[in-house]
Design a protein around this motif. Structure first.
Motif, PDB file in Angstrom:
ATOM      1  N   ALA A 305      64.356 -44.611  13.943  1.00 38.02           N
ATOM      2  CA  ALA A 305      64.077 -43.207  14.271  1.00 38.02           C
ATOM      3  C   ALA A 305      62.585 -42.903  14.107  1.00 38.02           C
ATOM      4  O   ALA A 305      61.998 -42.164  14.906  1.00 38.02           O
ATOM      5  N   ASP A 306      61.963 -43.494  13.098  1.00 37.42           N
ATOM      6  CA  ASP A 306      60.535 -43.250  12.882  1.00 37.42           C
ATOM      7  C   ASP A 306      59.690 -43.955  13.947  1.00 37.42           C
ATOM      8  O   ASP A 306      58.638 -43.447  14.350  1.00 37.42           O
ATOM      9  N   ALA A 307      60.179 -45.104  14.427  1.00 38.61           N
ATOM     10  CA  ALA A 307      59.484 -45.780  15.538  1.00 38.61           C
ATOM     11  C   ALA A 307      59.562 -44.897  16.795  1.00 38.61           C
ATOM     12  O   ALA A 307      58.607 -44.840  17.577  1.00 38.61           O
ATOM     13  N   LEU A 308      60.683 -44.195  16.968  1.00 40.93           N
ATOM     14  CA  LEU A 308      60.805 -43.267  18.105  1.00 40.93           C
ATOM     15  C   LEU A 308      59.779 -42.142  17.977  1.00 40.93           C
ATOM     16  O   LEU A 308      59.152 -41.741  18.960  1.00 40.93           O
ATOM     17  N   ARG A 309      59.603 -41.626  16.763  1.00 39.87           N
ATOM     18  CA  ARG A 309      58.578 -40.596  16.534  1.00 39.87           C
ATOM     19  C   ARG A 309      57.191 -41.129  16.886  1.00 39.87           C
ATOM     20  O   ARG A 309      56.421 -40.471  17.610  1.00 39.87           O
ATOM     21  N   GLN A 310      56.889 -42.334  16.407  1.00 38.79           N
ATOM     22  CA  GLN A 310      55.568 -42.924  16.699  1.00 38.79           C
ATOM     23  C   GLN A 310      55.363 -43.073  18.197  1.00 38.79           C
ATOM     24  O   GLN A 310      54.271 -42.806  18.710  1.00 38.79           O
ATOM     25  N   SER A 311      56.407 -43.499  18.903  1.00 37.78           N
ATOM     26  CA  SER A 311      56.295 -43.676  20.343  1.00 37.78           C
ATOM     27  C   SER A 311      56.057 -42.333  21.032  1.00 37.78           C
ATOM     28  O   SER A 311      55.203 -42.213  21.914  1.00 37.78           O
ATOM     29  N   ALA A 312      56.807 -41.319  20.600  1.00 41.16           N
ATOM     30  CA  ALA A 312      56.653 -39.993  21.221  1.00 41.16           C
ATOM     31  C   ALA A 312      55.240 -39.456  20.988  1.00 41.16           C
ATOM     32  O   ALA A 312      54.658 -38.810  21.855  1.00 41.16           O
ATOM     33  N   GLU A 313      54.694 -39.733  19.801  1.00 43.41           N
ATOM     34  CA  GLU A 313      53.357 -39.210  19.489  1.00 43.41           C
ATOM     35  C   GLU A 313      52.256 -39.987  20.197  1.00 43.41           C
ATOM     36  O   GLU A 313      51.226 -39.422  20.564  1.00 43.41           O
ATOM     37  N   SER A 314      52.464 -41.290  20.388  1.00 41.37           N
ATOM     38  CA  SER A 314      51.393 -42.112  20.972  1.00 41.37           C
ATOM     39  C   SER A 314      51.536 -42.294  22.477  1.00 41.37           C
ATOM     40  O   SER A 314      50.593 -42.681  23.147  1.00 41.37           O
ATOM     41  N   GLY A 315      52.744 -42.065  23.010  1.00 40.69           N
ATOM     42  CA  GLY A 315      52.979 -42.324  24.432  1.00 40.69           C
ATOM     43  C   GLY A 315      53.131 -43.810  24.735  1.00 40.69           C
ATOM     44  O   GLY A 315      53.173 -44.212  25.901  1.00 40.69           O
ATOM     45  N   GLN A 316      53.222 -44.642  23.697  1.00 35.79           N
ATOM     46  CA  GLN A 316      53.328 -46.094  23.882  1.00 35.79           C
ATOM     47  C   GLN A 316      54.690 -46.592  23.395  1.00 35.79           C
ATOM     48  O   GLN A 316      55.284 -45.989  22.498  1.00 35.79           O
ATOM     49  N   ALA A 317      55.137 -47.717  23.944  1.00 38.16           N
ATOM     50  CA  ALA A 317      56.317 -48.384  23.390  1.00 38.16           C
ATOM     51  C   ALA A 317      55.964 -48.910  21.997  1.00 38.16           C
ATOM     52  O   ALA A 317      54.804 -49.231  21.729  1.00 38.16           O
ATOM     53  N   VAL A 318      56.949 -48.949  21.095  1.00 40.40           N
ATOM     54  CA  VAL A 318      56.719 -49.426  19.728  1.00 40.40           C
ATOM     55  C   VAL A 318      57.679 -50.587  19.452  1.00 40.40           C
ATOM     56  O   VAL A 318      58.884 -50.465  19.675  1.00 40.40           O
ATOM     57  N   SER A 319      57.116 -51.705  18.971  1.00 44.31           N
ATOM     58  CA  SER A 319      57.953 -52.865  18.623  1.00 44.31           C
ATOM     59  C   SER A 319      58.354 -52.776  17.167  1.00 44.31           C
ATOM     60  O   SER A 319      57.572 -52.332  16.325  1.00 44.31           O
ATOM     61  N   LEU A 320      59.566 -53.221  16.872  1.00 45.71           N
ATOM     62  CA  LEU A 320      60.011 -53.248  15.480  1.00 45.71           C
ATOM     63  C   LEU A 320      60.024 -54.686  15.014  1.00 45.71           C
ATOM     64  O   LEU A 320      60.423 -55.575  15.768  1.00 45.71           O
ATOM     65  N   ARG A 321      59.606 -54.869  13.775  1.00 43.69           N
ATOM     66  CA  ARG A 321      59.645 -56.215  13.208  1.00 43.69           C
ATOM     67  C   ARG A 321      61.089 -56.636  13.006  1.00 43.69           C
ATOM     68  O   ARG A 321      61.939 -55.822  12.658  1.00 43.69           O
ATOM     69  N   ALA A 322      61.376 -57.924  13.202  1.00 48.18           N
ATOM     70  CA  ALA A 322      62.734 -58.428  12.962  1.00 48.18           C
ATOM     71  C   ALA A 322      63.037 -58.294  11.476  1.00 48.18           C
ATOM     72  O   ALA A 322      62.132 -58.369  10.638  1.00 48.18           O
ATOM     73  N   LYS A 323      64.314 -58.100  11.152  1.00 43.08           N
ATOM     74  CA  LYS A 323      64.722 -58.007   9.737  1.00 43.08           C
ATOM     75  C   LYS A 323      64.456 -59.346   9.075  1.00 43.08           C
ATOM     76  O   LYS A 323      64.701 -60.398   9.682  1.00 43.08           O
ATOM     77  N   PRO A 324      63.963 -59.311   7.808  1.00 41.61           N
ATOM     78  CA  PRO A 324      63.693 -60.593   7.151  1.00 41.61           C
ATOM     79  C   PRO A 324      65.000 -61.374   6.939  1.00 41.61           C
ATOM     80  O   PRO A 324      66.056 -60.818   6.838  1.00 41.61           O
TER      81      PRO A 324
END
Ligand code: NAP
Ligand code: BLA
Length: 324
Positions: A305-324
C-alpha cells in the motif's frame, strides 16, 4: 483466567468490540478511552471506567489493549501499551508507515506480547468464497477489484483526511490484504490518485485511486478504490480470470464460470466479523488457539500500500524487494 481489557475509541469498531467483549466469558472490559460525550455513555453502558488512552496503556491491571481509534493514533498507542507489557489488538492499519509498523512488530517480540492486527475482510463471506473456489479457475492470471462508495454530502470526518487516515490504500488496507493473502508477493506497482483537498490536513470530499499490481506469480491485478461526493454509483466487484475459469463477485452475488458452465456461489452476509476477531484473540490468549492472520502478513500488505502511495506521488512505477 479472565483477560482484563482496555478499549480505545468510541466509534463503530469500538462499539462492536465492546459488544463482543461483554458477550465473551473469558474477557472483561475494564476501561474505555474516548474524548467525546459518546465515551461517557459507552463506558456507563458497559460498566467500564473512563480513562485517557495514556492511562489505559500504562494501567498495570490491564492485560490487553484494543485500539479502535483513528489511524494516526494506532502506532503511538500500540508503542506505549507494548512498552507497558500489554497484549495489543489494533484495527487495520497497524501504522501509517511500514517502517513504524515493522518497529512495533519487533517491540512486541522483545516484550513477548501479542500484537494482533484485525483483518475482518479475511473472515468475511466474500474472502471465504474466493479462497474455497480459487483452485477451480486454474492459474490466476488477471484480477480486477473495485470498491466505489458514493457519499453525499461527504462527511467532514477523520477518514476523509490524509494526515489522520493515511493514503487511501493504507486506510482501506483490506483491499490490498485480500489480494496478498490469496496471491502472495507483489513485484511491481503503479498507482494514480486524485483528491480534491487543499492539503493533507484538509478534508477532501472525493478520493479516487486506481492501481495496477504485478504479482511475483505473473498475475496482473487492477484495483480501484473511491469514495465521496463525485461518485454516483456504488460498486463492489471482484473478478478473477484464470487459465481454467473465472470467478466473479458482484456485491454478494458470486459466479464460477468454467468449460462446464456457470454455477452460482453463495456469499455469507457481512456481520458478526468484529465478534469473531475478538473471540479469536481471547481464545488465542486463553487457550493458545491459532489466530487467523499475522502482523507480518499485515505489514507486507502495508508495504504494498505504501509503494502505491509512492507511485501516486512520483508518477513512476515502484518495484518491491522480494521477501527475504
Ligand atoms: P469512527 O466510527 O469514525 O470512530 C473513530 C473514533 O476515533 C471516534 O469515535 C473517536 O472517539 C476517535 N477519535 C480520536 N481522535 C479523533 C479525531 N481527531 N477525529 C475523529 N475521531 C477521533 O471510526 P471506525 O469506523 O470505528 O474506525 C476506527 C478504526 O477501525 C479505524 O482504524 C478503521 O480503519 C478501523 N476499521 C473499521 C472498520 C469498520 O467497519 N468501521 C473495519 C475495519 C477497520 P473518541 O474521540 O471518543 O476517542
Ligand atoms: C471497513 N468501514 C471500514 C473501514 C472504515 C469503515 C473506516 C476501514 C477502512 C476501509 O476498509 O475502508 C467505516 N463503514 C464505515 C462507515 C460506514 C460503513 C462510517 O459502512 C457507514 C455506514 N462498517 C460499518 C458498517 C458496516 C461495516 C455500518 O461501519 C456494515 C455492515 C462493515 N466496514 C465493514 C466491513 C469492513 C469495513 C465488513 C471491512 C472492509 C472489507 O471487507 O474489505
Amino acid at each position: 483466567m479472565t483477560i482484563r481489557v482496555g478499549l480505545i475509541g468510541t466509534g463503530y469498531a469500538a462499539h462492536k468490540r465492546a459488544e463482543a467483549l461483554t458477550a465473551t466469558a473469558d474477557a472483561e472490559l475494564v476501561a474505555i478511552a474516548g474524548t467525546t460525550s459518546r465515551a461517557q455513555s459507552l463506558s456507563q453502558a458497559v460498566g467500564a471506567k473512563l480513562l485517557s488512552w495514556q492511562a489505559i496503556a500504562a494501567d498495570p491491571e490491564l492485560d490487553l489493549v484494543i485500539i479502535a481509534t483513528i489511524n494516526r493514533l494506532h502506532a503511538p498507542i500500540a508503542e506505549a501499551a507494548l512498552k507497558a507489557k500489554k497484549h495489543v489488538v489494533v484495527e487495520y492499519p497497524l501504522a501509517i508507515t511500514p517502517s513504524t509498523a515493522a518497529g512495533l512488530i519487533e517491540l512486541a517480540q522483545t516484550q513477548e506480547r501479542l500484537l494482533h492486527v484485525e483483518h475482518i475482510e479475511l473472515l468475511g463471506g466474500l474472502h471465504q468464497a474466493m479462497r474455497s473456489h480459487l483452485s477451480r479457475v486454474g492459474k490466476p492470471q488477471y484480477v480486477s477489484y473495485r470498491t466505489l462508495n458514493p457519499k453525499r454530502p461527504a462527511p467532514a470526518k477523520w477518514s476523509y483526511r490524509l494526515d489522520l487516515a493515511g493514503f487511501p490504500f493504507v486506510a482501506a488496507l483490506s483491499r490490498i490484504h485480500r489480494l496478498t493473502d490469496l496471491f502472495g508477493e507483489v513485484s511491481q506497482v503503479y498507482c494514480q490518485s486524485w483528491f480534491n483537498a487543499a492539503s493533507a490536513a484538509a478534508y477532501y470530499s472525493t478520493c479516487l485511486c486506481s492501481a495496477q499490481l504485478r504479482f511475483a506469480s505473473g498475475l496482473i491485478a487492477e484495483v480501484t478504490y473511491g469514495k465521496g461526493e463525485n461518485l454516483w454509483r456504488y460498486s463492489r466487484r471482484v473478478e478473477i480470470q484464470g487459465t481454467d475459469g473465472s470467478l466473479v463477485f458482484d456485491r454478494d452475488h458470486g459466479e464460477l464460470i468454467t468449460a462446464q458452465g456457470t454455477t452460482e456461489i453463495a456469499v455469507a452476509p457481512r456481520h458478526g466479523l468484529f465478534t469473531r476477531d475478538t473471540a479469536a484473540v481471547i481464545h488465542h490468549l486463553s487457550y493458545d488457539r491459532p489466530l487467523y492472520s499475522s502482523a507480518a502478513a499485515s505489514l507486507y500488505s502495508l508495504r504494498v500500500a505504501d509503494a502505491l502511495r509512492q507511485s501516486a506521488e512520483s508518477g513512476q512505477a515502484v518495484s518491491l524487494r522480494a521477501k527475504p
